[in-house]
Design a protein around this motif. Structure first.
Motif, short mmCIF file in Angstrom:
data_model
loop_
_atom_site.label_atom_id
_atom_site.label_comp_id
_atom_site.label_asym_id
_atom_site.label_seq_id
_atom_site.Cartn_x
_atom_site.Cartn_y
_atom_site.Cartn_z
N THR A 42 0.81 -1.22 0.00
CA THR A 42 0.00 0.00 0.00
C THR A 42 0.84 1.27 0.00
OG1 THR A 42 -0.07 -0.03 2.42
CG2 THR A 42 -1.87 -1.14 1.27
N GLY A 43 2.16 1.13 0.09
CA GLY A 43 3.04 2.29 0.24
C GLY A 43 3.37 2.97 -1.07
N PRO A 44 4.37 3.87 -1.03
CA PRO A 44 4.74 4.62 -2.23
C PRO A 44 5.31 3.75 -3.34
CG PRO A 44 6.30 5.02 -0.43
CD PRO A 44 5.14 4.28 0.16
N ASP A 45 5.70 2.50 -3.00
CA ASP A 45 6.21 1.59 -4.02
C ASP A 45 5.10 0.82 -4.74
OD1 ASP A 45 5.64 0.40 -1.62
OD2 ASP A 45 7.25 -1.06 -1.69
N ARG A 46 3.86 1.05 -4.34
CA ARG A 46 2.72 0.34 -4.94
C ARG A 46 2.67 0.45 -6.46
NH1 ARG A 46 -3.71 1.03 -3.29
NH2 ARG A 46 -4.59 0.11 -5.18
N PRO A 47 2.85 1.65 -7.04
CA PRO A 47 2.77 1.75 -8.51
C PRO A 47 3.76 0.84 -9.24
CG PRO A 47 2.66 3.93 -7.52
CD PRO A 47 3.01 2.98 -6.42
N ALA A 48 4.90 0.58 -8.64
CA ALA A 48 5.89 -0.28 -9.30
C ALA A 48 5.38 -1.72 -9.38
CB ALA A 48 7.21 -0.23 -8.55
N TYR A 49 4.69 -2.18 -8.34
CA TYR A 49 4.12 -3.53 -8.37
C TYR A 49 2.97 -3.59 -9.39
CZ TYR A 49 6.75 -4.26 -4.08
OH TYR A 49 7.76 -4.37 -3.16
N GLU A 50 2.16 -2.56 -9.40
CA GLU A 50 1.05 -2.52 -10.35
C GLU A 50 1.56 -2.49 -11.79
OE1 GLU A 50 -2.36 -0.25 -7.68
OE2 GLU A 50 -0.91 0.96 -8.77
N ALA A 51 2.65 -1.78 -12.01
CA ALA A 51 3.23 -1.71 -13.36
C ALA A 51 3.76 -3.08 -13.78
CB ALA A 51 4.34 -0.67 -13.40
N LEU A 52 4.32 -3.83 -12.83
CA LEU A 52 4.85 -5.15 -13.16
C LEU A 52 3.71 -6.11 -13.53
CD1 LEU A 52 7.65 -6.40 -13.34
CD2 LEU A 52 7.31 -7.35 -11.06
N VAL A 53 2.62 -6.03 -12.79
CA VAL A 53 1.45 -6.86 -13.12
C VAL A 53 0.91 -6.50 -14.50
CG1 VAL A 53 -0.96 -7.36 -12.50
CG2 VAL A 53 0.80 -7.31 -10.73
N LYS A 54 0.85 -5.21 -14.80
CA LYS A 54 0.38 -4.78 -16.11
C LYS A 54 1.30 -5.29 -17.22
CE LYS A 54 -1.04 -0.71 -18.78
NZ LYS A 54 -0.30 -1.12 -20.00
N GLN A 55 2.60 -5.26 -16.97
CA GLN A 55 3.55 -5.75 -17.96
C GLN A 55 3.33 -7.23 -18.23
OE1 GLN A 55 7.63 -4.79 -16.99
NE2 GLN A 55 8.47 -6.17 -18.52
N PHE A 56 3.05 -8.00 -17.18
CA PHE A 56 2.76 -9.42 -17.38
C PHE A 56 1.50 -9.58 -18.22
CE2 PHE A 56 0.43 -13.24 -16.21
CZ PHE A 56 1.38 -14.23 -16.42
N ASN A 57 0.43 -8.87 -17.86
CA ASN A 57 -0.83 -9.01 -18.58
C ASN A 57 -0.69 -8.62 -20.04
OD1 ASN A 57 -2.19 -9.91 -16.30
ND2 ASN A 57 -2.90 -7.87 -15.70
N ASP A 58 0.09 -7.58 -20.31
CA ASP A 58 0.28 -7.12 -21.69
C ASP A 58 1.04 -8.14 -22.54
OD1 ASP A 58 -1.05 -4.79 -21.07
OD2 ASP A 58 0.75 -3.57 -20.88
N THR A 59 1.88 -8.94 -21.90
CA THR A 59 2.70 -9.89 -22.65
C THR A 59 2.20 -11.33 -22.55
OG1 THR A 59 4.19 -10.06 -20.74
CG2 THR A 59 4.78 -8.47 -22.46
N HIS A 60 1.11 -11.53 -21.80
CA HIS A 60 0.54 -12.86 -21.64
C HIS A 60 -0.98 -12.78 -21.85
CE1 HIS A 60 4.40 -13.16 -19.60
NE2 HIS A 60 4.33 -14.48 -19.71
N PRO A 61 -1.43 -12.70 -23.10
CA PRO A 61 -2.86 -12.49 -23.39
C PRO A 61 -3.77 -13.60 -22.88
CG PRO A 61 -1.65 -13.05 -25.39
CD PRO A 61 -0.63 -12.79 -24.33
N LYS A 62 -3.24 -14.78 -22.58
CA LYS A 62 -4.09 -15.88 -22.13
C LYS A 62 -4.22 -15.95 -20.61
CE LYS A 62 -3.60 -18.89 -26.15
NZ LYS A 62 -3.31 -20.26 -26.63
N VAL A 63 -3.56 -15.02 -19.93
CA VAL A 63 -3.66 -14.95 -18.47
C VAL A 63 -3.85 -13.50 -18.05
CG1 VAL A 63 -2.57 -15.53 -16.26
CG2 VAL A 63 -2.05 -16.90 -18.29
#
Length: 416
Positions: A42-63
């Motif tokens: 929940t801290g100031p580093d939260r956006p970095a985790y969210e960006a990593l999840v987005k990167q996975f979703n963008d490169t893995h269309p079946k998940v």
């Protein structure tokens, strides 16, 4: 009766046809498998985790992974029951304390990861993790979690305050003690500037580093207490006196209190991790970042890692393991390190970011707090935190440390 039977038969056939169409749509092979991930970031580093999840979703269309961010306390309350009944998320970071993982293994709630361990794409390369990580996440010979992050603690200091006081960046343990005293200002019996901001509860631990610097420790490799050893007692005595007699730090601070004091420019130094950089800089501090000073115990600092685990009853085991392997892969970790300011969870990722470099440099000498102990959380809450609270309020260090040693051995079952 005949006409009615015919109508009923036709209706049933129509319903079966409709049901068949609906079922086919739901099992569309092109539909993405949806994974849920609970985290306490929940801290100031939260956006970095969210960006990593987005990167996975963008490169893995079946998940598709959806990250649900909740306070750590909330996860601690909800996750045990949810995972035990199969109603919980596919993946989660159970707690910021690696020791909590033992509780989930005991209740058979987390999935062993050994089948996905290996090298190359799509594998969990645990050999690339710092040894301290594998020690923390391996229970009875099985790996139960991967590192969601990796951090080390450094010495932050206010360059302007040190310059004004004529104090150089502390390099040794003796330098740190002298700097803490000299940077403390007392006017009219009231402290107007603290030399260092130390926290003793609701925080990532700072006090074990002070013991390690002097060659002391809390427990040995067998789980037996060594907190009353001469090196440990000497370090605890030195810093307890600095707090009680020299008033170099307030007593009884939480981690948040300690951060606030340093951010408000009311303390000259603090020991903390990479998550604090952005907040300190936004507070307008001319920030210095240095390795933890070296004492008789040699170069050392505290390592921090959060376990990322898969629920044993997940319905999407293959995809959850795929996500875990990708998250800890070189490409993902290089991106995450750059975005978050954390060092990568792997030792084979090159660090080019000057802000990240001091934290990455500390990894070879970093130690986890009470690693590999199923009773680590209880030792922390019932013994260590109360001990620091007592000695910083004037109770005798030697006697308090001996009492703590007895309490630790009772918890761990050590007979020595």
């Amino acid at each position: 009766m005949g006409p009615i039977t015919k109508i009923g038969t036709g209706l049933v056939a129509a319903l079966l046809l409709a049901a068949g169409c609906s079922s086919g749509a739901q099992s569309d092979p092109n539909a993405a498998v949806e994974l849920s991930l609970w985290t306490g970031f929940t801290g100031p580093d939260r956006p970095a985790y969210e960006a990593l999840v987005k990167q996975f979703n963008d490169t893995h269309p079946k998940v598709k992974v959806t990250m649900d961010v909740q306070p750590w306390d909330t996860i601690g309350q909800k996750l045990p029951g949810a995972w035990a009944t199969g109603q919980g998320p596919d993946l989660a970071t159970p707690n910021f304390d690696p020791g909590v993982l033992f509780n989930y293994v005991k209740t058979n709630s987390v999935l062993p990861l050994d089948e996905t361990v290996g090298t190359g794409d799509g594998k969990l390369n645990k050999d690339a993790f710092p040894a301290t990580v594998n020690t923390a996440f391996t229970i009875d010979g099985k790996l139960y979690a991967a590192p969601a992050n990796m951090a080390t603690l450094v010495l932050y200091y206010n360059k302007q305050m040190l310059s004004t006081a004529g104090v150089a960046e502390p390099k040794t343990a003796d330098d740190l003690v002298a700097a803490a005293r000299k940077l403390t200002k007392i006017e009219g019996g009231k402290v107007t500037q603290y030399g260092i901001s130390l926290a003793d509860h609701a925080t990532i631990q700072m006090w074990p580093i002070l013991q390690w610097m002097n060659g002391g420790d809390i427990v040995d490799a067998n789980g037996c207490a060594v907190i009353a050893s001469p090196a440990s007692v000497q370090a605890l005595q030195t810093w307890a006196d600095l707090v009680t007699k020299d008033q170099v730090s307030p007593v009884g601070q939480t981690g948040s209190d300690a951060d606030t004091l340093f951010s408000a420019k009311k303390a000259a130094m603090e020991i903390n991790g990479p998550w604090a950089v952005a907040g300190f800089k936004s507070a307008g501090i001319d920030l210095g970042i240095a390795p933890v000073p070296v004492g008789a115990g040699g170069p050392v600092t505290l390592a921090s890692t959060v376990p990322l685990a898969v629920g044993r009853l997940t319905k999407h085991k293959a995809q959850a393991l795929e996500f875990l392997s990708w998250w800890t892969g070189k490409t993902a970790q290089a991106s995450f390190s750059e975005a978050s300011g954390f060092p990568a969870v792997r030792t084979d990722v090159t660090v080019n970011n000057a802000t990240v470099a001091p934290f990455a440099a500390g990894l070879p000498n970093a130690r986890l707090y009470l690693p590999g102990l199923p009773t680590s959380t209880k030792i922390d809450s019932d013994v260590y935190v109360p001990l620091i609270g007592k000695i910083t309020r004037g109770e005798p260090v030697q006697a308090s440390a001996q009492a703590a040693a007895g309490a630790i051995n009772k918890i761990t079952g050590c007979k020595s």
